[in-house]
Design a protein around this motif. Structure first.
Motif, PDB file in Angstrom:
ATOM      1  N   VAL A   8       0.705  -1.162  -0.032  1.00  0.00           N
ATOM      2  CA  VAL A   8      -0.122  -0.124   0.193  1.00  0.00           C
ATOM      3  C   VAL A   8       0.774   1.324   0.123  1.00  0.00           C
ATOM      4  O   VAL A   8       0.683   2.145  -0.656  1.00  0.00           O
ATOM      5  N   LEU A   9       1.791   1.278   0.696  1.00  0.00           N
ATOM      6  CA  LEU A   9       2.731   2.295   0.847  1.00  0.00           C
ATOM      7  C   LEU A   9       3.553   2.577  -0.356  1.00  0.00           C
ATOM      8  O   LEU A   9       3.825   3.784  -1.048  1.00  0.00           O
ATOM      9  N   GLY A  10       4.078   1.575  -0.932  1.00  0.00           N
ATOM     10  CA  GLY A  10       5.006   1.515  -2.128  1.00  0.00           C
ATOM     11  C   GLY A  10       4.064   2.093  -3.417  1.00  0.00           C
ATOM     12  O   GLY A  10       4.374   2.963  -4.071  1.00  0.00           O
ATOM     13  N   SER A  11       2.932   1.709  -3.510  1.00  0.00           N
ATOM     14  CA  SER A  11       1.846   1.950  -4.437  1.00  0.00           C
ATOM     15  C   SER A  11       1.625   3.408  -4.262  1.00  0.00           C
ATOM     16  O   SER A  11       1.324   4.043  -5.469  1.00  0.00           O
ATOM     17  N   GLY A  12       1.200   4.100  -3.152  1.00  0.00           N
ATOM     18  CA  GLY A  12       0.894   5.141  -2.722  1.00  0.00           C
ATOM     19  C   GLY A  12       1.949   6.087  -3.102  1.00  0.00           C
ATOM     20  O   GLY A  12       1.741   7.416  -3.898  1.00  0.00           O
ATOM     21  N   ILE A  13       3.303   5.840  -2.976  1.00  0.00           N
ATOM     22  CA  ILE A  13       4.334   6.813  -3.131  1.00  0.00           C
ATOM     23  C   ILE A  13       4.651   6.862  -4.511  1.00  0.00           C
ATOM     24  O   ILE A  13       4.850   7.787  -5.174  1.00  0.00           O
ATOM     25  N   CYS A  14       4.443   5.692  -5.380  1.00  0.00           N
ATOM     26  CA  CYS A  14       4.590   5.792  -6.878  1.00  0.00           C
ATOM     27  C   CYS A  14       3.356   6.678  -7.521  1.00  0.00           C
ATOM     28  O   CYS A  14       3.737   7.317  -8.287  1.00  0.00           O
ATOM     29  N   LEU A  15       2.320   6.352  -6.884  1.00  0.00           N
ATOM     30  CA  LEU A  15       1.043   7.485  -7.437  1.00  0.00           C
ATOM     31  C   LEU A  15       1.326   8.713  -7.291  1.00  0.00           C
ATOM     32  O   LEU A  15       1.179   9.529  -8.172  1.00  0.00           O
ATOM     33  N   VAL A  16       1.806   9.279  -6.061  1.00  0.00           N
ATOM     34  CA  VAL A  16       2.066  10.558  -6.116  1.00  0.00           C
ATOM     35  C   VAL A  16       3.323  10.929  -6.510  1.00  0.00           C
ATOM     36  O   VAL A  16       3.273  12.306  -7.133  1.00  0.00           O
ATOM     37  N   LEU A  17       4.375  10.526  -6.656  1.00  0.00           N
ATOM     38  CA  LEU A  17       5.576  10.957  -7.556  1.00  0.00           C
ATOM     39  C   LEU A  17       5.092  10.786  -9.060  1.00  0.00           C
ATOM     40  O   LEU A  17       5.454  11.819  -9.650  1.00  0.00           O
ATOM     41  N   ASN A  18       4.134   9.995  -9.556  1.00  0.00           N
ATOM     42  CA  ASN A  18       3.492   9.952 -10.767  1.00  0.00           C
ATOM     43  C   ASN A  18       2.818  11.351 -11.065  1.00  0.00           C
ATOM     44  O   ASN A  18       3.130  12.070 -11.996  1.00  0.00           O
ATOM     45  N   TRP A  19       2.130  11.730  -9.968  1.00  0.00           N
ATOM     46  CA  TRP A  19       1.420  13.373 -10.254  1.00  0.00           C
ATOM     47  C   TRP A  19       2.660  14.395 -10.186  1.00  0.00           C
ATOM     48  O   TRP A  19       2.313  15.150 -11.155  1.00  0.00           O
TER      49      TRP A  19
END
Length: 305
Positions: A74-85
């Motif tokens: 969950v943390l890994g996917s969340g960090i990837c998502l906000v870095l994507n933004w």
């Protein structure tokens, strides 16, 4: 009859969600805020909108019932998502909304390549063909600008950031797939909360104080509309429509982005860039729908008959 009405309603929800998502760049650029500020407030207002939605559904408790063993993913996917933004919004400033959005649509190819190289999934010659076509499109979009790179390196950096954003989104998709038993709206709310924590230290308060009143309209809209409403529309529609409809509706995202560029910022692309961008979108459609590359299978079937 009821199923047809349900499909029509889901298709409308999907189409509206895709079209709205294509205007995220318009809200980001129009806010006039630094990219870190934009992403922080997207996460903040998006989290509030999604938590409000969960409360209405009576699913707020789901936020606190995620299994401990799932939290690294969950943390890994969340960090990837906000870095994507973060990288995508910065690319909007350095290139253009429409251009960066379509470069960003290389994301399905990273997922296919990662599945083949890292997860041992089948990588057919047809998929390889579509991937090659997409990267040919990328070359065609960049070629007309190569002569300006010495005087406008910002543009090339923007292209690189859009590519990095597509990589982060592919990583988000792959890690999210591994998070079993967590509803998409719950996961999205958690991702937004992760973004709030991650970007709070980088918040530039001075630019907010010197900003004009409509700034808050753009920032709130980015969170509530593009993260709250859009996510609810898409996640509600996905299970109820076939893959072909999803693939066709996905064209509304770059279409809305290009229209924003043209009508609001008076930006356009050259003929060669238009061909390149069209190849990227065509290749994406081919991969998503499993089309045979250059219709090889159809020819083989016609020969057999």
């Amino acid at each position: 009859m009821e199923s047809r009405v349900g499909l029509t309603r889901a298709t409308i929800m999907l189409s509206v969600g895709m079209a709205l998502s294509g205007t995220a760049g318009l809200f980001s650029v129009s806010s006039g805020q630094p990219t870190f500020n934009v992403v922080f407030f997207r996460c903040l207002f998006g989290a509030l909108a999604l938590i409000g939605w969960l409360s209405l559904k009576g699913g707020l408790k789901s936020l606190f019932s995620i299994e401990r063993k799932l939290w690294p993913l969950v943390l890994g996917s969340g960090i990837c998502l906000v870095l994507n933004w973060l990288t995508l919004f910065e690319a909007f400033h350095r290139t253009s909304i429409g251009f960066a959005t379509i470069i960003y649509h290389l994301q399905p190819f990273w997922i296919v390549l990662a599945g083949g190289l890292l997860l041992g999934e089948a990588l057919s010659r047809h998929k390889i063909g579509w991937i090659c076509l997409a990267f040919l499109g990328l070359v065609l979009t960049i070629l007309p600008k190569l002569g300006d790179v010495q005087t406008n390196r910002n543009w090339l950096i923007g292209v690189g950031l859009a590519l990095v954003a597509s990589l982060f989104y592919a990583a988000t998709t792959l890690t999210t797939r591994a998070v079993k038993g967590v509803k998409p709206d719950v996961l999205s709310a958690v991702h937004c909360l992760i973004g709030c924590i991650a970007f709070l230290p980088f918040l530039n308060v001075a630019t907010l104080q010197s900003g004009y009143a409509p700034v808050w309209g753009w920032l709130i809209g980015l969170g509530v509309i593009h993260t709250g409403i859009v996510y609810v529309l898409l996640y509600s529609a996905y299970p109820r429509v076939p893959t072909t409809v999803i693939a066709a509706a996905s064209f509304l995202n770059p279409a809305a982005a290009l229209l924003s560029d043209f009508f609001v910022f008076d930006r356009s692309v050259t003929a060669m860039q238009a061909v390149g961008l069209a190849l990227i979108l065509l290749a994406g459609l081919g991969v998503n729908l499993g089309w045979p590359f250059i219709f090889g299978q159809r020819r083989a079937l016609s020969q057999k008959s």
